[in-house]
Write a protein that holds these residues in place. Structure first.
Motif, PDB file in Angstrom:
ATOM      1  N   MET A  45       0.833  -1.203   0.000  1.00 24.37           N
ATOM      2  CA  MET A  45       0.000   0.000   0.000  1.00 24.37           C
ATOM      3  C   MET A  45       0.862   1.245   0.000  1.00 24.37           C
ATOM      4  O   MET A  45       2.029   1.212   0.366  1.00 24.37           O
ATOM      5  N   SER A  46       0.228   2.328  -0.401  1.00 21.02           N
ATOM      6  CA  SER A  46       0.918   3.614  -0.444  1.00 21.02           C
ATOM      7  C   SER A  46       1.065   4.168   0.967  1.00 21.02           C
ATOM      8  O   SER A  46       0.428   3.698   1.916  1.00 21.02           O
ATOM      9  N   THR A  47       1.877   5.201   1.082  1.00 17.61           N
ATOM     10  CA  THR A  47       2.062   5.855   2.377  1.00 17.61           C
ATOM     11  C   THR A  47       0.729   6.397   2.887  1.00 17.61           C
ATOM     12  O   THR A  47       0.422   6.298   4.077  1.00 17.61           O
ATOM     13  N   MET A  48      -0.100   6.938   2.000  1.00 20.60           N
ATOM     14  CA  MET A  48      -1.411   7.461   2.400  1.00 20.60           C
ATOM     15  C   MET A  48      -2.311   6.324   2.903  1.00 20.60           C
ATOM     16  O   MET A  48      -3.014   6.482   3.902  1.00 20.60           O
ATOM     17  N   GLU A  49      -2.261   5.176   2.250  1.00 21.98           N
ATOM     18  CA  GLU A  49      -3.063   4.039   2.719  1.00 21.98           C
ATOM     19  C   GLU A  49      -2.584   3.546   4.071  1.00 21.98           C
ATOM     20  O   GLU A  49      -3.385   3.162   4.922  1.00 21.98           O
ATOM     21  N   LEU A  50      -1.277   3.584   4.301  1.00 29.31           N
ATOM     22  CA  LEU A  50      -0.743   3.232   5.624  1.00 29.31           C
ATOM     23  C   LEU A  50      -1.244   4.198   6.689  1.00 29.31           C
ATOM     24  O   LEU A  50      -1.570   3.793   7.809  1.00 29.31           O
ATOM     25  N   LEU A  51      -1.315   5.472   6.345  1.00 25.82           N
ATOM     26  CA  LEU A  51      -1.832   6.477   7.273  1.00 25.82           C
ATOM     27  C   LEU A  51      -3.308   6.205   7.589  1.00 25.82           C
ATOM     28  O   LEU A  51      -3.727   6.295   8.754  1.00 25.82           O
ATOM     29  N   ILE A  52      -4.089   5.842   6.592  1.00 24.31           N
ATOM     30  CA  ILE A  52      -5.506   5.509   6.810  1.00 24.31           C
ATOM     31  C   ILE A  52      -5.611   4.279   7.718  1.00 24.31           C
ATOM     32  O   ILE A  52      -6.432   4.246   8.642  1.00 24.31           O
ATOM     33  N   LEU A  53      -4.769   3.274   7.481  1.00 21.79           N
ATOM     34  CA  LEU A  53      -4.756   2.088   8.339  1.00 21.79           C
ATOM     35  C   LEU A  53      -4.421   2.462   9.775  1.00 21.79           C
ATOM     36  O   LEU A  53      -5.084   2.020  10.718  1.00 21.79           O
ATOM     37  N   LYS A  54      -3.405   3.282   9.963  1.00 16.51           N
ATOM     38  CA  LYS A  54      -3.007   3.724  11.306  1.00 16.51           C
ATOM     39  C   LYS A  54      -4.152   4.442  12.005  1.00 16.51           C
ATOM     40  O   LYS A  54      -4.479   4.146  13.156  1.00 16.51           O
ATOM     41  N   ASN A  55      -4.809   5.363  11.307  1.00 17.93           N
ATOM     42  CA  ASN A  55      -5.914   6.115  11.897  1.00 17.93           C
ATOM     43  C   ASN A  55      -7.098   5.210  12.230  1.00 17.93           C
ATOM     44  O   ASN A  55      -7.748   5.373  13.268  1.00 17.93           O
ATOM     45  N   THR A  56      -7.369   4.248  11.361  1.00 17.89           N
ATOM     46  CA  THR A  56      -8.460   3.308  11.609  1.00 17.89           C
ATOM     47  C   THR A  56      -8.181   2.477  12.858  1.00 17.89           C
ATOM     48  O   THR A  56      -9.060   2.280  13.701  1.00 17.89           O
ATOM     49  N   LEU A  57      -6.956   1.995  12.998  1.00 20.10           N
ATOM     50  CA  LEU A  57      -6.592   1.212  14.175  1.00 20.10           C
ATOM     51  C   LEU A  57      -6.633   2.050  15.450  1.00 20.10           C
ATOM     52  O   LEU A  57      -7.121   1.596  16.489  1.00 20.10           O
ATOM     53  N   GLN A  58      -6.157   3.284  15.366  1.00 21.96           N
ATOM     54  CA  GLN A  58      -6.201   4.163  16.532  1.00 21.96           C
ATOM     55  C   GLN A  58      -7.641   4.428  16.962  1.00 21.96           C
ATOM     56  O   GLN A  58      -7.954   4.389  18.151  1.00 21.96           O
ATOM     57  N   GLU A  59      -8.511   4.690  16.004  1.00 18.85           N
ATOM     58  CA  GLU A  59      -9.921   4.948  16.317  1.00 18.85           C
ATOM     59  C   GLU A  59     -10.568   3.702  16.923  1.00 18.85           C
ATOM     60  O   GLU A  59     -11.303   3.784  17.899  1.00 18.85           O
ATOM     61  N   TYR A  60     -10.274   2.542  16.363  1.00 18.45           N
ATOM     62  CA  TYR A  60     -10.818   1.291  16.894  1.00 18.45           C
ATOM     63  C   TYR A  60     -10.374   1.080  18.343  1.00 18.45           C
ATOM     64  O   TYR A  60     -11.184   0.757  19.210  1.00 18.45           O
ATOM     65  N   LEU A  61      -9.094   1.253  18.605  1.00 13.16           N
ATOM     66  CA  LEU A  61      -8.580   1.065  19.962  1.00 13.16           C
ATOM     67  C   LEU A  61      -9.154   2.096  20.930  1.00 13.16           C
ATOM     68  O   LEU A  61      -9.458   1.779  22.079  1.00 13.16           O
ATOM     69  N   TYR A  62      -9.316   3.316  20.480  1.00  8.28           N
ATOM     70  CA  TYR A  62      -9.875   4.373  21.317  1.00  8.28           C
ATOM     71  C   TYR A  62     -11.332   4.070  21.686  1.00  8.28           C
ATOM     72  O   TYR A  62     -11.760   4.297  22.810  1.00  8.28           O
ATOM     73  N   ASN A  63     -12.093   3.540  20.727  1.00  5.06           N
ATOM     74  CA  ASN A  63     -13.529   3.308  20.935  1.00  5.06           C
ATOM     75  C   ASN A  63     -13.837   1.983  21.602  1.00  5.06           C
ATOM     76  O   ASN A  63     -14.990   1.723  21.951  1.00  5.06           O
ATOM     77  N   ASN A  64     -12.869   1.139  21.795  1.00  2.00           N
ATOM     78  CA  ASN A  64     -13.092  -0.171  22.405  1.00  2.00           C
ATOM     79  C   ASN A  64     -12.222  -0.305  23.640  1.00  2.00           C
ATOM     80  O   ASN A  64     -11.070  -0.712  23.563  1.00  2.00           O
ATOM     81  N   ASP A  65     -12.789   0.025  24.770  1.00  2.00           N
ATOM     82  CA  ASP A  65     -12.088  -0.029  26.044  1.00  2.00           C
ATOM     83  C   ASP A  65     -12.223  -1.427  26.615  1.00  2.00           C
ATOM     84  O   ASP A  65     -13.318  -1.902  26.898  1.00  2.00           O
ATOM     85  N   TRP A  66     -11.087  -2.132  26.781  1.00  2.00           N
ATOM     86  CA  TRP A  66     -11.115  -3.514  27.235  1.00  2.00           C
ATOM     87  C   TRP A  66     -10.760  -3.665  28.710  1.00  2.00           C
ATOM     88  O   TRP A  66     -10.335  -4.722  29.129  1.00  2.00           O
ATOM     89  N   ASP A  67     -10.946  -2.631  29.500  1.00  6.48           N
ATOM     90  CA  ASP A  67     -10.608  -2.705  30.933  1.00  6.48           C
ATOM     91  C   ASP A  67     -11.473  -3.684  31.661  1.00  6.48           C
ATOM     92  O   ASP A  67     -12.546  -3.971  31.537  1.00  6.48           O
TER      93      ASP A  67
END
Length: 67
Positions: A45-67
């Motif tokens: 993937m392109s650098t921009m697609e990697l950035l989209i992947l990173k943002n998607t993973l960050q949003e997923y982790l932020y919205n799913n609290d596993w405490d």
């Protein structure tokens, strides 16, 4: 705690904007030695697609609290 997963990013030989992400997992051999085994690669993937992947993973982790 020992790392159990690692990622390696490899540049394309033809286009430096294209990256491949390789995934490795560690496992213990019978003698107790930790060894890294190749698991899979994400589709290049392109650098921009990697950035989209990173943002998607960050949003997923932020919205799913596993405490």
């Amino acid at each position: 705690m020992d790392d159990s997963i690692k990622f390696e990013i490899k540049d394309s030989d033809m286009n430096k904007d294209i990256k491949s992400v390789r995934i490795f997992r560690s496992y213990k051999q019978e003698n107790g030695e930790n060894v890294w085994g190749y698991i899979d690669s994400l589709h290049p993937m392109s650098t921009m697609e990697l950035l989209i992947l990173k943002n998607t993973l960050q949003e997923y982790l932020y919205n799913n609290d596993w405490d």
